[in-house]
Motif scaffolding. Sequence first.
Motif, PDB file in Angstrom:
ATOM      1  N   VAL A  95      -1.455  36.523 -34.052  1.00  0.00           N
ATOM      2  CA  VAL A  95      -2.130  35.696 -35.066  1.00  0.00           C
ATOM      3  C   VAL A  95      -1.624  34.261 -34.998  1.00  0.00           C
ATOM      4  CG1 VAL A  95      -2.427  35.328 -37.552  1.00  0.00           C
ATOM      5  CG2 VAL A  95      -2.621  37.630 -36.598  1.00  0.00           C
ATOM      6  N   ASN A  96      -0.293  34.121 -34.775  1.00  0.00           N
ATOM      7  CA  ASN A  96       0.271  32.803 -34.500  1.00  0.00           C
ATOM      8  C   ASN A  96       0.204  31.851 -35.696  1.00  0.00           C
ATOM      9  OD1 ASN A  96       1.614  31.358 -32.404  1.00  0.00           O
ATOM     10  ND2 ASN A  96      -0.203  30.052 -32.172  1.00  0.00           N
ATOM     11  N   ALA A  97       0.438  32.379 -36.892  1.00  0.00           N
ATOM     12  CA  ALA A  97       0.489  31.525 -38.085  1.00  0.00           C
ATOM     13  C   ALA A  97       1.672  30.568 -37.992  1.00  0.00           C
ATOM     14  CB  ALA A  97       0.612  32.383 -39.341  1.00  0.00           C
ATOM     15  N   ASP A  98       1.533  29.405 -38.615  1.00  0.00           N
ATOM     16  CA  ASP A  98       2.606  28.413 -38.567  1.00  0.00           C
ATOM     17  C   ASP A  98       3.880  28.921 -39.239  1.00  0.00           C
ATOM     18  OD1 ASP A  98       0.922  26.623 -37.271  1.00  0.00           O
ATOM     19  OD2 ASP A  98       0.233  25.718 -39.156  1.00  0.00           O
ATOM     20  N   ARG A  99       3.686  29.670 -40.328  1.00  0.00           N
ATOM     21  CA  ARG A  99       4.858  30.164 -41.059  1.00  0.00           C
ATOM     22  C   ARG A  99       4.601  31.577 -41.572  1.00  0.00           C
ATOM     23  NH1 ARG A  99       6.825  26.793 -45.775  1.00  0.00           N
ATOM     24  NH2 ARG A  99       4.626  26.455 -46.213  1.00  0.00           N
ATOM     25  N   ILE A 100       5.676  32.349 -41.663  1.00  0.00           N
ATOM     26  CA  ILE A 100       5.655  33.673 -42.273  1.00  0.00           C
ATOM     27  C   ILE A 100       6.740  33.704 -43.347  1.00  0.00           C
ATOM     28  CG2 ILE A 100       5.998  36.145 -41.938  1.00  0.00           C
ATOM     29  CD1 ILE A 100       5.112  35.781 -39.030  1.00  0.00           C
ATOM     30  N   LEU A 101       6.365  34.100 -44.553  1.00  0.00           N
ATOM     31  CA  LEU A 101       7.341  34.348 -45.611  1.00  0.00           C
ATOM     32  C   LEU A 101       7.483  35.858 -45.741  1.00  0.00           C
ATOM     33  CD1 LEU A 101       6.255  31.771 -48.362  1.00  0.00           C
ATOM     34  CD2 LEU A 101       7.731  31.442 -46.371  1.00  0.00           C
ATOM     35  N   TYR A 102       8.681  36.351 -45.480  1.00  0.00           N
ATOM     36  CA  TYR A 102       8.933  37.792 -45.432  1.00  0.00           C
ATOM     37  C   TYR A 102       9.811  38.167 -46.623  1.00  0.00           C
ATOM     38  CZ  TYR A 102       9.997  42.300 -43.057  1.00  0.00           C
ATOM     39  OH  TYR A 102      10.116  43.633 -42.717  1.00  0.00           O
ATOM     40  N   SER A 103       9.245  38.937 -47.559  1.00  0.00           N
ATOM     41  CA  SER A 103       9.999  39.454 -48.699  1.00  0.00           C
ATOM     42  C   SER A 103      10.364  40.902 -48.397  1.00  0.00           C
ATOM     43  CB  SER A 103       9.168  39.369 -49.975  1.00  0.00           C
ATOM     44  OG  SER A 103       9.843  39.966 -51.073  1.00  0.00           O
ATOM     45  N   SER A 104      11.647  41.205 -48.429  1.00  0.00           N
ATOM     46  CA  SER A 104      12.109  42.533 -48.013  1.00  0.00           C
ATOM     47  C   SER A 104      13.050  43.139 -49.034  1.00  0.00           C
ATOM     48  CB  SER A 104      12.833  42.431 -46.664  1.00  0.00           C
ATOM     49  OG  SER A 104      13.469  43.655 -46.337  1.00  0.00           O
ATOM     50  N   CYS A 105      12.903  44.451 -49.255  1.00  0.00           N
ATOM     51  CA  CYS A 105      13.851  45.191 -50.092  1.00  0.00           C
ATOM     52  C   CYS A 105      14.833  45.979 -49.232  1.00  0.00           C
ATOM     53  CB  CYS A 105      13.108  46.124 -51.051  1.00  0.00           C
ATOM     54  SG  CYS A 105      12.101  47.374 -50.224  1.00  0.00           S
ATOM     55  N   ASN A 106      14.776  45.786 -47.928  1.00  0.00           N
ATOM     56  CA  ASN A 106      15.678  46.479 -47.007  1.00  0.00           C
ATOM     57  C   ASN A 106      16.026  45.534 -45.863  1.00  0.00           C
ATOM     58  OD1 ASN A 106      17.060  48.138 -45.266  1.00  0.00           O
ATOM     59  ND2 ASN A 106      15.465  49.696 -45.100  1.00  0.00           N
ATOM     60  N   ALA A 107      17.163  44.887 -45.991  1.00  0.00           N
ATOM     61  CA  ALA A 107      17.542  43.866 -45.008  1.00  0.00           C
ATOM     62  C   ALA A 107      17.768  44.455 -43.622  1.00  0.00           C
ATOM     63  CB  ALA A 107      18.790  43.126 -45.479  1.00  0.00           C
ATOM     64  N   THR A 108      18.069  45.745 -43.534  1.00  0.00           N
ATOM     65  CA  THR A 108      18.272  46.379 -42.233  1.00  0.00           C
ATOM     66  C   THR A 108      16.964  46.444 -41.451  1.00  0.00           C
ATOM     67  OG1 THR A 108      20.109  47.705 -43.095  1.00  0.00           O
ATOM     68  CG2 THR A 108      19.081  48.453 -41.052  1.00  0.00           C
ATOM     69  N   SER A 109      15.886  46.887 -42.110  1.00  0.00           N
ATOM     70  CA  SER A 109      14.589  46.918 -41.424  1.00  0.00           C
ATOM     71  C   SER A 109      14.064  45.500 -41.205  1.00  0.00           C
ATOM     72  CB  SER A 109      13.576  47.760 -42.212  1.00  0.00           C
ATOM     73  OG  SER A 109      13.359  47.228 -43.504  1.00  0.00           O
ATOM     74  N   LEU A 110      14.393  44.586 -42.113  1.00  0.00           N
ATOM     75  CA  LEU A 110      14.024  43.176 -41.913  1.00  0.00           C
ATOM     76  C   LEU A 110      14.637  42.639 -40.626  1.00  0.00           C
ATOM     77  CD1 LEU A 110      13.150  40.264 -42.712  1.00  0.00           C
ATOM     78  CD2 LEU A 110      15.230  40.152 -44.113  1.00  0.00           C
ATOM     79  N   ALA A 111      15.923  42.887 -40.421  1.00  0.00           N
ATOM     80  CA  ALA A 111      16.607  42.392 -39.219  1.00  0.00           C
ATOM     81  C   ALA A 111      15.968  42.966 -37.959  1.00  0.00           C
ATOM     82  CB  ALA A 111      18.086  42.744 -39.282  1.00  0.00           C
ATOM     83  N   LYS A 112      15.580  44.221 -38.016  1.00  0.00           N
ATOM     84  CA  LYS A 112      14.927  44.840 -36.861  1.00  0.00           C
ATOM     85  C   LYS A 112      13.586  44.173 -36.572  1.00  0.00           C
ATOM     86  CE  LYS A 112      13.670  49.357 -34.983  1.00  0.00           C
ATOM     87  NZ  LYS A 112      13.617  50.822 -35.238  1.00  0.00           N
ATOM     88  N   ASP A 113      12.838  43.868 -37.657  1.00  0.00           N
ATOM     89  CA  ASP A 113      11.551  43.188 -37.479  1.00  0.00           C
ATOM     90  C   ASP A 113      11.734  41.775 -36.929  1.00  0.00           C
ATOM     91  OD1 ASP A 113      10.037  45.343 -38.317  1.00  0.00           O
ATOM     92  OD2 ASP A 113       9.923  44.679 -40.396  1.00  0.00           O
ATOM     93  N   LEU A 114      12.781  41.077 -37.369  1.00  0.00           N
ATOM     94  CA  LEU A 114      13.024  39.720 -36.867  1.00  0.00           C
ATOM     95  C   LEU A 114      13.255  39.727 -35.362  1.00  0.00           C
ATOM     96  CD1 LEU A 114      15.341  38.171 -39.625  1.00  0.00           C
ATOM     97  CD2 LEU A 114      12.883  37.838 -39.299  1.00  0.00           C
ATOM     98  N   GLU A 115      13.867  40.782 -34.878  1.00  0.00           N
ATOM     99  CA  GLU A 115      14.083  40.910 -33.439  1.00  0.00           C
ATOM    100  C   GLU A 115      12.747  41.003 -32.699  1.00  0.00           C
ATOM    101  OE1 GLU A 115      16.493  43.878 -30.354  1.00  0.00           O
ATOM    102  OE2 GLU A 115      16.753  44.048 -32.530  1.00  0.00           O
ATOM    103  N   SER A 116      11.750  41.641 -33.363  1.00  0.00           N
ATOM    104  CA  SER A 116      10.431  41.801 -32.734  1.00  0.00           C
ATOM    105  C   SER A 116       9.560  40.565 -32.883  1.00  0.00           C
ATOM    106  CB  SER A 116       9.703  43.010 -33.348  1.00  0.00           C
ATOM    107  OG  SER A 116      10.428  44.203 -33.125  1.00  0.00           O
ATOM    108  N   LEU A 117       9.864  39.706 -33.869  1.00  0.00           N
ATOM    109  CA  LEU A 117       9.024  38.535 -34.127  1.00  0.00           C
ATOM    110  C   LEU A 117       9.477  37.351 -33.262  1.00  0.00           C
ATOM    111  CD1 LEU A 117       8.652  38.904 -38.000  1.00  0.00           C
ATOM    112  CD2 LEU A 117       6.806  39.051 -36.312  1.00  0.00           C
ATOM    113  N   SER A 118       9.428  37.552 -31.983  1.00  0.00           N
ATOM    114  CA  SER A 118       9.830  36.491 -31.064  1.00  0.00           C
ATOM    115  C   SER A 118       8.852  35.323 -31.194  1.00  0.00           C
ATOM    116  CB  SER A 118       9.829  37.018 -29.631  1.00  0.00           C
ATOM    117  OG  SER A 118       8.554  37.516 -29.278  1.00  0.00           O
ATOM    118  N   GLY A 119       9.354  34.137 -31.001  1.00  0.00           N
ATOM    119  CA  GLY A 119       8.518  32.951 -31.164  1.00  0.00           C
ATOM    120  C   GLY A 119       8.663  32.313 -32.526  1.00  0.00           C
TER     121      GLY A 119
END
Length: 372
Positions: free
Chosen positions: A321-345
């Motif tokens: 999708v390539n949006a300029d910004r993503i605001l990520y609200s998370s109740c589980n920082a462990t799964s958030l960190a895993k997702d950040l690894e996948s959100l390259s770019g």
Amino acid sequence: MSFCSYYDTQQCHSCSWIDYHYAEQLKLKGEHLHTLLNPYKPEDWLKPATSPLKGFRNKAKMVATPTLEGIVLGLSEEVSLIECPLYDISMQKTLNTIQEWLRELGIKGYDVRLRKGELKYVLLTKSKSNGSMMLRFVLKSHGIIGRLENGVDDLIKRAPDLKVITVNIQPVHMAILEGDEEIFLTEQRRLEERFNGIPLYIRPKSFFQTNPEVAEKLYRTASEWADESKPKILWDLFCGVGGFGLHCATGDRSIVGIEIEPEAIECARDSATQLELKNVRFESLDAASFGASSGEKPDVIIVNPPRRGLGEQLCKWLIRVNADRILYSSCNATSLAKDLESLSGYSVRRVQLFDMFPHTTHYEVLVELVLV
């Protein structure tokens, strides 16, 4: 000694950090979050958003346990929790009234071991803005609905803050909180809440944050971050009742909110109608399904996934999708960190912890991601 007699007498261990000084709780949560997110080199760590220490929860989930004295609302170990200090005095009094009323009616709690009894759970939710409450009885079957219905007027006289009362049927012998069927015993079918002047509606099956004061701060912060780049198109994925999207709405901004639960979408649409918003659309879809079908390109995407996080496939779609910004609200920082690894770019611009769950190890976090 803490301020909770249930914890001090070892009757309840839910608030495992309640005897820690609050500053220590925040320090430990901050250290945990730093450990998880430091590898992504956030540009800015903001000061944590704090919570009241008592009376902050707007929702009580009570197991209905059968005892010789009658039904007990609390834990499955026959411990009443109707005076839990996480609920304010009005909720405690209402829970006490409900327990007394159920005993007078002779309602039997569900015995898990014997698989007997009807009432499994009692769920109570309060609107912070006007004090009204929603009560849900989770039953094994339709067997005692008539008895509950016949006594509803008496219960409302005793507890006039009760405005919405329902019965939910959950027939399965498993630790599942609710079933598909919801039966209303009152004409009113929703509670109105207001965060930062925005009307939000609570229906039986719609997800709603359990700490209103901190949720207000979270929505306001997300709105401020989103507004900085004046986006024309904003998507709110896993939008629930529309809290993030509605806070970000302006006269000329296109907002699309996506949520799989139809009741939550109905609430979000009601809010948009009341606010007379013309460029806001809420749809009951799975976020992944929406992701596969949408053709437009948003400037900002807000995501608020469940504890499991976004997952690899949805992260790959967000990259496309390539949006300029993503605001990520998370109740589980462990799964958030895993997702950040996948959100390259994307790089992490700023991080803020929101202490939605004092006295526990849990917390909410808001992260701003910027396209590199």
